[in-house]
Motif scaffolding. Structure first.
Motif, mmCIF file in Angstrom:
data_model
loop_
_atom_site.group_PDB
_atom_site.id
_atom_site.type_symbol
_atom_site.label_atom_id
_atom_site.label_comp_id
_atom_site.label_asym_id
_atom_site.label_seq_id
_atom_site.Cartn_x
_atom_site.Cartn_y
_atom_site.Cartn_z
ATOM 1 N N VAL A 148 -7.131 -0.331 -2.388
ATOM 2 C CA VAL A 148 -7.737 0.513 -1.559
ATOM 3 C C VAL A 148 -7.232 0.060 0.009
ATOM 4 O O VAL A 148 -6.963 0.756 0.851
ATOM 5 C CB VAL A 148 -9.096 0.854 -1.608
ATOM 6 C CG1 VAL A 148 -9.867 1.443 -0.367
ATOM 7 C CG2 VAL A 148 -9.513 1.512 -2.968
ATOM 8 N N ARG A 149 -7.683 -1.304 0.299
ATOM 9 C CA ARG A 149 -7.684 -1.750 1.505
ATOM 10 C C ARG A 149 -6.058 -1.773 1.866
ATOM 11 O O ARG A 149 -5.603 -1.641 3.115
ATOM 12 C CB ARG A 149 -7.943 -3.227 1.567
ATOM 13 C CG ARG A 149 -9.471 -3.399 1.522
ATOM 14 C CD ARG A 149 -9.993 -4.630 1.261
ATOM 15 N NE ARG A 149 -9.672 -5.754 2.430
ATOM 16 C CZ ARG A 149 -8.911 -6.540 2.898
ATOM 17 N NH1 ARG A 149 -8.028 -6.861 1.843
ATOM 18 N NH2 ARG A 149 -8.839 -6.918 3.909
ATOM 19 N N ALA A 150 -5.227 -2.151 1.094
ATOM 20 C CA ALA A 150 -3.576 -1.877 1.265
ATOM 21 C C ALA A 150 -3.315 -0.513 1.577
ATOM 22 O O ALA A 150 -2.619 -0.329 2.432
ATOM 23 C CB ALA A 150 -2.887 -2.335 -0.173
ATOM 24 N N ASP A 151 -3.694 0.621 0.957
ATOM 25 C CA ASP A 151 -3.495 1.997 1.147
ATOM 26 C C ASP A 151 -4.020 2.238 2.531
ATOM 27 O O ASP A 151 -3.235 2.951 3.036
ATOM 28 C CB ASP A 151 -4.178 2.756 0.060
ATOM 29 C CG ASP A 151 -3.425 2.666 -1.244
ATOM 30 O OD1 ASP A 151 -2.305 2.058 -1.305
ATOM 31 O OD2 ASP A 151 -4.020 3.055 -2.179
ATOM 32 N N ILE A 152 -5.256 1.693 2.976
ATOM 33 C CA ILE A 152 -5.973 2.073 4.277
ATOM 34 C C ILE A 152 -4.705 1.307 5.377
ATOM 35 O O ILE A 152 -4.379 1.979 6.222
ATOM 36 C CB ILE A 152 -7.300 1.717 4.582
ATOM 37 C CG1 ILE A 152 -7.951 2.332 3.706
ATOM 38 C CG2 ILE A 152 -7.537 1.656 5.917
ATOM 39 C CD1 ILE A 152 -9.552 1.639 3.701
ATOM 40 N N GLN B 195 -0.704 2.207 9.533
ATOM 41 C CA GLN B 195 0.653 1.603 10.189
ATOM 42 C C GLN B 195 1.488 2.950 10.013
ATOM 43 O O GLN B 195 2.245 3.235 11.206
ATOM 44 C CB GLN B 195 1.192 0.641 9.221
ATOM 45 C CG GLN B 195 2.560 0.191 9.780
ATOM 46 C CD GLN B 195 3.197 -0.910 8.983
ATOM 47 O OE1 GLN B 195 3.233 -2.138 9.463
ATOM 48 N NE2 GLN B 195 3.578 -0.659 7.541
ATOM 49 N N HIS B 196 1.495 3.631 9.154
ATOM 50 C CA HIS B 196 2.415 4.585 9.100
ATOM 51 C C HIS B 196 2.156 6.003 10.138
ATOM 52 O O HIS B 196 2.889 6.207 10.848
ATOM 53 C CB HIS B 196 2.438 5.617 7.609
ATOM 54 C CG HIS B 196 3.358 6.820 7.463
ATOM 55 N ND1 HIS B 196 4.516 6.783 7.784
ATOM 56 C CD2 HIS B 196 2.849 8.147 7.235
ATOM 57 C CE1 HIS B 196 5.077 7.825 7.602
ATOM 58 N NE2 HIS B 196 4.093 8.687 7.299
ATOM 59 N N ASN C 202 1.032 7.255 2.342
ATOM 60 C CA ASN C 202 0.652 8.556 2.233
ATOM 61 C C ASN C 202 -0.828 8.681 1.447
ATOM 62 O O ASN C 202 -1.127 9.970 1.152
ATOM 63 C CB ASN C 202 1.684 9.270 1.469
ATOM 64 C CG ASN C 202 2.856 9.432 2.303
ATOM 65 O OD1 ASN C 202 3.072 9.777 3.535
ATOM 66 N ND2 ASN C 202 4.084 9.146 1.554
ATOM 67 N N ALA C 203 -1.445 7.589 1.127
ATOM 68 C CA ALA C 203 -2.621 7.795 0.491
ATOM 69 C C ALA C 203 -3.787 8.466 1.458
ATOM 70 O O ALA C 203 -4.493 9.121 0.768
ATOM 71 C CB ALA C 203 -3.347 6.320 0.284
ATOM 72 N N TYR C 204 -3.793 8.257 2.673
ATOM 73 C CA TYR C 204 -4.750 8.870 3.449
ATOM 74 C C TYR C 204 -4.203 9.472 4.638
ATOM 75 O O TYR C 204 -3.275 9.024 5.178
ATOM 76 C CB TYR C 204 -5.713 7.789 3.879
ATOM 77 C CG TYR C 204 -6.450 7.092 3.125
ATOM 78 C CD1 TYR C 204 -7.440 7.722 2.010
ATOM 79 C CD2 TYR C 204 -6.116 5.786 2.438
ATOM 80 C CE1 TYR C 204 -8.134 7.058 0.919
ATOM 81 C CE2 TYR C 204 -6.705 5.151 1.465
ATOM 82 C CZ TYR C 204 -7.551 5.764 0.712
ATOM 83 O OH TYR C 204 -8.292 5.116 -0.246
ATOM 84 N N GLU C 205 -4.569 10.551 5.177
ATOM 85 C CA GLU C 205 -4.290 11.320 6.340
ATOM 86 C C GLU C 205 -4.904 10.773 7.523
ATOM 87 O O GLU C 205 -6.281 11.043 7.569
ATOM 88 C CB GLU C 205 -4.284 12.756 5.843
ATOM 89 C CG GLU C 205 -3.674 13.545 7.150
ATOM 90 C CD GLU C 205 -2.233 13.545 7.271
ATOM 91 O OE1 GLU C 205 -1.690 13.641 8.461
ATOM 92 O OE2 GLU C 205 -1.508 13.230 6.360
ATOM 93 N N GLY D 33 0.669 -1.216 0.103
ATOM 94 C CA GLY D 33 0.010 0.015 0.002
ATOM 95 C C GLY D 33 0.685 1.414 0.030
ATOM 96 O O GLY D 33 1.947 1.145 -0.066
ATOM 97 N N ASN D 34 0.315 2.285 -0.141
ATOM 98 C CA ASN D 34 0.685 3.794 -0.177
ATOM 99 C C ASN D 34 0.642 4.329 1.178
ATOM 100 O O ASN D 34 -0.589 4.674 1.507
ATOM 101 C CB ASN D 34 0.215 4.654 -1.300
ATOM 102 C CG ASN D 34 0.856 6.047 -1.115
ATOM 103 O OD1 ASN D 34 1.624 6.445 -0.448
ATOM 104 N ND2 ASN D 34 -0.028 6.794 -2.112
#
Length: 349
Positions: free
Chosen positions: A239-243, A248-249, A199-202, A196-197
Motif C-alpha cells: 500500500v505504501r509503495a502504491d501511494i 510520483q506519477h 495507477n493504484a490511486y488517482e 508500487g503501482n
C-alpha cells in the motif's frame, strides 16, 4: 582561466575547479570537484535547519578546499578567479561561501564574482556530453524552485511559469515525511515507488489547464487524505509503495505536460531540465517519450551536477568573468533574486 566555484546556498558544501582551456576535453573543463552533504545532520529534523547549515559550511570549507587542490594537483596560486553563490538561498549559508570566496580572492589578488544559484543549474547541462544550443526552454525543478524559463542566451531569460506555492522538490520531501520516509524525500519516494503501482490511486494534477504556473500545495493535502483513507492498511508495504508510485506519477505527469505546453507556446524544440528533481528517472523517461512525439529533445546535466554543486557555479562564473563582469570588495548576498534581473551576455559581433 581556472575558476574555483563555491556553492553554499543550502545544505551542501560544493567546491570545484573549472578550466576553460580544457572545455573541449572529455571532462568539459571540470578539473575536479568535492561535495559534502549535510543530509545526516538535518535528517533528524525532517528538513534543513538554517543555523546548523551555516555552521557546518564554516567547518567544511577549508578542509574541502585542501582536498580539492590535492585532487587537482594544484595550489591556491594556480587559481585565476573565484565564483561563489550569491543567491538565492539561505542568507546565513550564502554568507559563509561569499565571505570565504571574496576573502580568498582578495588575498590572492584575483577577481571574484557572485553567481545566481539557479543560473548555475540552468547552465549545468552545457557541461554535458551533448550540450544544448540556445534558445531552449528550461525546467528548473528543485527543493526550492519550480520554474519554466525561455532562455535565448546567458542572462536572456523569460519566466513562462512558476510555482505559486510549494516547489516540486519540497512536495516530494513532505509526501515522503507523511509516508514515514527519511529526508531527502525525492530519492526515497522514487525508491519506494519502484515496487508500487502508479495507477493504484488517482491523485490530482493541479493547475494542469491553467497556463504554465504550478501549484503543489493541494497535492500534499491529497496525499495526506489518501494516507488517512488507507489507515489500517498503510502498514502494508505494498500500500505504501502504491501511494508513493501514484504520487510520483501525478507529479511527473504534471511537470511533463506543462513542459510540452511551454515548448509549444515558446515555439522551441529543445528542453533543458536541471535541479535536484531532474535526477528522477521516471521524470526523465516520461519526458523523453512525450517530447519524441512532438520532435523535441530533452537535455540534462551530468548526474553528478543535478543536485547543488560547485562545478555549476564555477562554470556560470566563468561565463560572466570572461565577459568582463566581476564584483568589488563589498559582499552582498540575495536570498530572493529573480533570474530576470541578471544582465544579458550578448553574443560577440
Amino acid at each position: 582561466m581556472k575558476v574555483l566555484g563555491l556553492e553554499t546556498s543550502c545544505d551542501e558544501t560544493g567546491l570545484a575547479i573549472f578550466d576553460s582551456e580544457q572545455i573541449n576535453s572529455a571532462n568539459k573543463g571540470l578539473v575536479g570537484q568535492v561535495l559534502y552533504s549535510q543530509i545526516e545532520l538535518h535528517a533528524v529534523y525532517g528538513g534543513v535547519v538554517p543555523e546548523l547549515a551555516s555552521r557546518d559550511h564554516i567547518r567544511k570549507l577549508v578542509p574541502l578546499l585542501d582536498e580539492l587542490l590535492a585532487q587537482c594537483d594544484m595550489s591556491k596560486n594556480d587559481i585565476d578567479a573565484i565564483a561563489y553563490t550569491k543567491g538565492p538561498g539561505l542568507i546565513g549559508a550564502l554568507m559563509t561561501g561569499a565571505l570565504f570566496g571574496r576573502s580568498l580572492a582578495y588575498g590572492l589578488d584575483i577577481p571574484a564574482i557572485g553567481v545566481h544559484h539557479m543560473e548555475g543549474h540552468l547552465l549545468a547541462p552545457l557541461m554535458g556530453a551533448n550540450p544544448p544550443a540556445f534558445p531552449f526552454v528550461s525546467l528548473l525543478v528543485s527543493g526550492g524552485h519550480t520554474q519554466l524559463i525561455a532562455a535565448q542566451g546567458i542572462g536572456q531569460y523569460e519566466i513562462l511559469g512558476e510555482s505559486i506555492d510549494d516547489a516540486a522538490g519540497e512536495c516530494f520531501d513532505k509526501a515522503a515525511k507523511m509516508l514515514g520516509l527519511p529526508y531527502p524525500g525525492g530519492p526515497n519516494i522514487a525508491k519506494l515507488a519502484g515496487t508500487g503501482n502508479p495507477n493504484a490511486y488517482e491523485l490530482p494534477r493541479p493547475m494542469l489547464h491553467r497556463g504554465l504556473d504550478f501549484s503543489f500545495s493541494g497535492m500534499k493535502t491529497a496525499v495526506h487524505n489518501l494516507i488517512k483513507d488507507t489507515a489500517g492498511s498503510d502498514s502494508d508495504p505494498q500500500v505504501r509503495a502504491d501511494i508513493a508510485a501514484s504520487f510520483q506519477h501525478a507529479m511527473v505527469d504534471t511537470l511533463v505536460k506543462k513542459c510540452v505546453k511551454a515548448l509549444k507556446q515558446a515555439g522551441m524544440s529543445r528542453l533543458v531540465i536541471a535541479g535536484g528533481v531532474s535526477a528522477n528517472m521516471h521524470l526523465r523517461e516520461t519526458l523523453e517519450a512525450e517530447l519524441a512525439k512532438i520532435n523535441a529533445t530533452v537535455h540534462y546535466a551530468p548526474p553528478a551536477l543535478c543536485t547543488d554543486n560547485g562545478a555549476m557555479i564555477a562554470y556560470a562564473g566563468f561565463e560572466r568573468l570572461q565577459a568582463g563582469q566581476a564584483d568589488d570588495l563589498a559582499v552582498s548576498c540575495v536570498p530572493r533574486w529573480p533570474l530576470t534581473e541578471l544582465p544579458a551576455l550578448l553574443p560577440a559581433v
